[in-house]
Design an enzyme around this catalytic site. Structure first.
Site, mmCIF file in Angstrom:
data_model
loop_
_atom_site.group_PDB
_atom_site.id
_atom_site.type_symbol
_atom_site.label_atom_id
_atom_site.label_comp_id
_atom_site.label_asym_id
_atom_site.label_seq_id
_atom_site.Cartn_x
_atom_site.Cartn_y
_atom_site.Cartn_z
ATOM 1 N N HIS A 31 -18.755 15.180 -26.900
ATOM 2 C CA HIS A 31 -18.545 14.287 -28.044
ATOM 3 C C HIS A 31 -18.348 12.834 -27.639
ATOM 4 O O HIS A 31 -18.478 11.947 -28.462
ATOM 5 C CB HIS A 31 -17.363 14.766 -28.894
ATOM 6 C CG HIS A 31 -16.077 14.800 -28.146
ATOM 7 N ND1 HIS A 31 -15.848 15.663 -27.114
ATOM 8 C CD2 HIS A 31 -14.958 14.064 -28.265
ATOM 9 C CE1 HIS A 31 -14.639 15.474 -26.629
ATOM 10 N NE2 HIS A 31 -14.071 14.501 -27.313
ATOM 11 N N PHE A 35 -5.982 20.176 -25.323
ATOM 12 C CA PHE A 35 -6.781 19.010 -25.674
ATOM 13 C C PHE A 35 -8.068 19.065 -24.853
ATOM 14 O O PHE A 35 -8.156 19.803 -23.878
ATOM 15 C CB PHE A 35 -6.017 17.704 -25.462
ATOM 16 C CG PHE A 35 -6.752 16.552 -26.093
ATOM 17 C CD1 PHE A 35 -6.938 16.513 -27.463
ATOM 18 C CD2 PHE A 35 -7.319 15.560 -25.328
ATOM 19 C CE1 PHE A 35 -7.673 15.494 -28.053
ATOM 20 C CE2 PHE A 35 -8.047 14.537 -25.913
ATOM 21 C CZ PHE A 35 -8.221 14.503 -27.277
ATOM 22 N N LYS A 54 -0.002 7.138 -23.865
ATOM 23 C CA LYS A 54 0.452 7.370 -25.240
ATOM 24 C C LYS A 54 1.915 6.928 -25.358
ATOM 25 O O LYS A 54 2.197 5.757 -25.543
ATOM 26 C CB LYS A 54 0.304 8.851 -25.611
ATOM 27 C CG LYS A 54 -1.137 9.265 -25.912
ATOM 28 C CD LYS A 54 -1.899 9.662 -24.705
ATOM 29 C CE LYS A 54 -3.238 10.300 -25.031
ATOM 30 N NZ LYS A 54 -4.065 10.482 -23.842
ATOM 31 N N TYR A 90 0.836 -1.199 0.000
ATOM 32 C CA TYR A 90 0.000 0.000 0.000
ATOM 33 C C TYR A 90 0.874 1.253 0.000
ATOM 34 O O TYR A 90 0.576 2.233 -0.680
ATOM 35 C CB TYR A 90 -0.911 0.007 1.237
ATOM 36 C CG TYR A 90 -1.914 1.134 1.217
ATOM 37 C CD1 TYR A 90 -3.173 0.946 0.652
ATOM 38 C CD2 TYR A 90 -1.593 2.398 1.723
ATOM 39 C CE1 TYR A 90 -4.093 1.978 0.605
ATOM 40 C CE2 TYR A 90 -2.508 3.435 1.673
ATOM 41 C CZ TYR A 90 -3.749 3.222 1.117
ATOM 42 O OH TYR A 90 -4.655 4.248 1.060
HETATM 43 N N1 F0G Z 1 -3.427 15.805 -22.942
HETATM 44 C C1 F0G Z 1 -3.400 15.426 -24.229
HETATM 45 C C2 F0G Z 1 -2.579 16.206 -25.220
HETATM 46 C C3 F0G Z 1 -4.142 14.324 -24.644
HETATM 47 O O1 F0G Z 1 -4.106 13.963 -25.921
HETATM 48 C C4 F0G Z 1 -4.906 13.617 -23.678
HETATM 49 C C5 F0G Z 1 -5.713 12.468 -24.055
HETATM 50 C C6 F0G Z 1 -4.887 14.035 -22.344
HETATM 51 C C7 F0G Z 1 -4.133 15.148 -22.021
HETATM 52 C C8 F0G Z 1 -5.672 13.340 -21.261
HETATM 53 O O2 F0G Z 1 -5.102 12.125 -20.930
HETATM 54 O O3 F0G Z 1 -6.801 10.392 -21.569
HETATM 55 O O4 F0G Z 1 -4.894 9.850 -20.064
HETATM 56 O O5 F0G Z 1 -6.748 11.274 -19.264
HETATM 57 N N2 F0G Z 1 -5.954 12.177 -25.226
HETATM 58 C C9 F0G Z 1 -6.645 11.018 -25.718
HETATM 59 C C10 F0G Z 1 -6.750 11.128 -27.213
HETATM 60 C C11 F0G Z 1 -7.922 10.687 -25.039
HETATM 61 O O6 F0G Z 1 -7.484 10.317 -27.793
HETATM 62 O O7 F0G Z 1 -6.074 11.972 -27.831
HETATM 63 P P1 F0G Z 1 -5.941 10.846 -20.440
#
Ligand code: F0G
Length: 464
Positions: free
Chosen positions: A452, A124, A258, A72
Site C-alpha cells: 500500500h 501493524f 509517535k 561515535y
Molecule cells: N508498530 C506500530 C503499532 C506502528 O503504528 C508503527 C508505525 C510501527 C510499529 C513501525 O514504526 O514507522 O517507526 O518504523 N506506524 C506508522 C503509522 C507508520 O502510520 O501508523 P516505524
C-alpha cells in the site's frame, strides 16, 4: 472543563500551507495513481496520513538538541536517553534505533524463524512484515468488540485471551515464538488495552513459557486511556501505569516517532540485562544501524528523544490529545457518521463500509474514502483495511480485513481547532455524496511486500 480543551501550547514558529482547488486535487491524485502516499505533501492542506514522525517538537526539545554529543561511542546523549528510558520503562537494556521497524528487524528474528508463529492482539503492517521476513507467520487474537465499530467498549484494543490460549494449543506451544501486545492497538482503531488484559495475557505467556513483547508506539496514549477508564488506575500516575505494563513484558519495540514526539527515532528494550538477546541485539545493531550507543541516530536526536519521552507522558498534554479526538468523535456522532467508536488515541478511523456498503472489500472502500476526502478538502488520510492487508504470503490471495477503515491520524501539536473543523466539514460533504459512487479501485501495479505504500490504482469504472 470545556468540551474542546484549548491547545496546551503556544505557536512560536509557523510553516505555511497552500490551499488548492478541487480540480487541482483531482489531477494530483490521478497523477499519483490514486495513492495518497505518492502525493506531494505540499498539495495537502491537512495531513492526517500518519501521526508518525510528523510531530512538532517543543522549545525544550530543540534546545536539548544543541547539547547533542556526536561522539561515535559512549556519547553523553546516549547515557541521558538510556537513563530516562530505564527510569520510565524499567527494562535493564535499552537500545536506541532509527525507528520502530529497525527495532523489529533486530528483535523479531531472535524469537522467530520458519515454522514459528507470532500471536498479537493485531499486528501493524511493518510488524507483520518483519514476522514474515523472519520466515514466521502471524496469528491474531483481538477481542471481538473491535470488529463492531458501534460498540463503545472501553478497551477495544484488548487481546482475546481465550482465543490466544486456543491458538497456542492448536498450533503447539513449541511453535509459538512470541506474543506481541500492541498498545494502543493501531489496526483496531487506536484503541486501548487495559492493564487487566495485559496481566491476563502475561499470565498465559508465563503458563506456556512464551516471551511477551510490547509494541509500544503509543504507550502514553494507552496509559492515559487506562487512567480515565480503568477504575483501579484512576489515582495512579501515568508513569505508574506505564511501569505496570512494561513490568509484565520481556521486551519491547517502540517507534518513538509517535508518543515520544520526535521526528525520527525508536527504542528496543529487554527487561533482563542477562538475557541472551542483549548481545545479539548489540551485534545486529552494529551491523545494520550503527554502533550501539547511537543506533543510527544523531547525538542530537537522542537528546530530543530523551526530552520527548518525558513530555509525551505529561497528563495535561494527553488529556488534550485524547480530547481533540473526542471532539471529532462527538461531531461525527451528531451527524450519524460511522467510525470506530469511541474515538481512538491518535486518530479517527472512519468506517468505510458504512459509507460505501455497495463497494466490495476487494475494491478497497477504505482507499475510496481516503481519495474522496482528499478531493473534497485537501485532507490526506489512508486505508487501514484490505488494501493495506495485502495478499496472503502463501496463497497470494487478497486478504480480507476485519474492518475497512479510512484512518485520519493526527500529528502531535501541529494542527488547531479550525483545522479539525475543516476536517469535519470535508467528512460531512463526502458522507452526503456517498451514494453517488458504485465501484472502487483495482490495483494496476504492486510490489511483493507492504504494497500500500507504493502500489498504483485505477478506478474500476474507468477514469472520469
Ligand atoms: N508498530 C506500530 C503499532 C506502528 O503504528 C508503527 C508505525 C510501527 C510499529 C513501525 O514504526 O514507522 O517507526 O518504523 N506506524 C506508522 C503509522 C507508520 O502510520 O501508523 P516505524
Amino acid at each position: 472543563m470545556p468540551r474542546f480543551i484549548p491547545e496546551p501550547y503556544r505557536i512560536k514558529m509557523v510553516e505555511p500551507i497552500k490551499p488548492t482547488t478541487r480540480g487541482e486535487r483531482e489531477a494530483y491524485i490521478r497523477e499519483a495513481g490514486y495513492s495518497l502516499f505518492r502525493l506531494r505533501a505540499e498539495d495537502v492542506y491537512v495531513d492526517a496520513l500518519t501521526d508518525s514522525g510528523t510531530n512538532a517538537m517543543s522549545d525544550a526539545q530543540w534546545s536539548a538538541m544543541l547539547r547533542g554529543d556526536e561522539a561515535y561511542a559512549g556519547g553523553r546523549s546516549y547515557f541521558r536517553l538510556v537513563d530516562t528510558a530505564r527510569d520510565i520503562f524499567g527494562h535493564a537494556f535499552i537500545q536506541p534505533v532509527h525507528q520502530g521497524r529497525a527495532a523489529e528487524k533486530l528483535l523479531l528474528p531472535l524469537y522467530l524463524k520458519p515454522g514459528k508463529y507470532a500471536i498479537a492482539n493485531l499486528f501493524f503492517d511493518t510488524t507483520r512484515a518483519h514476522v514474515e521476513l523472519a520466515g514466521a507467520r502471524c496469528l491474531e487474537a483481538c477481542c471481538p468488540e473491535a470488529a463492531d465499530t458501534k460498540s463503545r467498549a472501553p478497551f477495544k484494543g484488548n487481546m482475546d485471551v481465550a482465543r490466544l490460549e486456543q491458538l497456542i494449543l492448536e498450533h503447539g506451544v513449541d511453535s509459538i515464538g512470541l506474543v506481541v501486545m500492541t498498545i494502543t492497538n493501531n489496526s483496531a482503531g487506536g484503541q486501548p488495552v487495559s492493564l487487566q488484559n495485559m496481566r491476563n495475557t502475561a499470565a498465559v505467556c508465563r503458563k506456556y513459557g512464551i516471551p511477551l513483547c510490547i509494541d509500544a508506539a503509543r504507550y502514553a496514549e494507552n496509559a492515559m486511556f487506562v487512567k480515565l477508564r480503568e477504575a483501579e488506575c484512576a489515582g495512579w500516575t501515568l508513569r505508574d501505569i506505564t511501569r505496570a505494563f512494561f513490568d509484565l513484558a520481556d521486551c519491547f519495540t517502540m517507534s518513538a516517532k509517535k508518543d515520544a514526539i520526535v521526528n525520527m527515532g525508536g527504542l528496543l528494550g529487554i527487561k533482563r540485562a542477562d538475557a541472551p538477546q542483549v548481545q545479539l541485539v548489540k551485534a545486529g545493531c552494529i551491523s545494520y544501524e550503527g554502533f550501539y550507543t547511537y543506533g543510527g541516530l544523531n547525538g542530537r536526536d537522542l537528546e530530543a528523544l530523551a526530552a520527548g519521552l518525558v513530555e509525551g507522558l505529561d497528563e495535561h498534554w494527553l488529556r488534550y490529545r485524547l480530547g481533540t479526538m473526542e471532539y471529532l468523535g462527538a461531531r461525527l456522532d451528531e451527524l450519524g457518521i460511522p467510525y470506530q467508536a469511541p474515538a481512538g488515541g491518535h486518530g479517527i478511523f472512519l468506517d468505510a463500509t458504512g459509507f460505501y456498503p455497495q463497494i466490495p472489500y476487494h475494491q478497497f472502500p477504505g482507499q475510496v474514502l481516503a481519495v474522496e476526502l482528499y478531493k473534497a478538502c485537501g485532507l490526506r488520510g489512508c486505508d487501514i483495511g484490505s488494501y493495506m492487508m495485502g495478499n496472503d504470503p502463501d496463497t497470494g490471495k487478497q486478504l480480507r480485513a476485519i474492518n475497512e477503515f479510512t484512518r485520519l491520524a493526527f500529528p502531535r501539536r501541529v494542527y488547531t481547532q479550525s483545522h479539525y473543523d475543516l476536517v469535519l466539514e470535508g467528512i460531512e460533504q463526502v458522507w452526503q455524496e456517498r451514494q453517488a459512487l458504485h465501484s472502487g479501485y483495482k490495483i494496476t501495479w504492486e510490489p511483493p511486500i507492504l504494497r500500500h505504500f507504493q502500489a498504483s490504482l485505477a478506478p474500476v469504472a474507468g477514469e472520469g
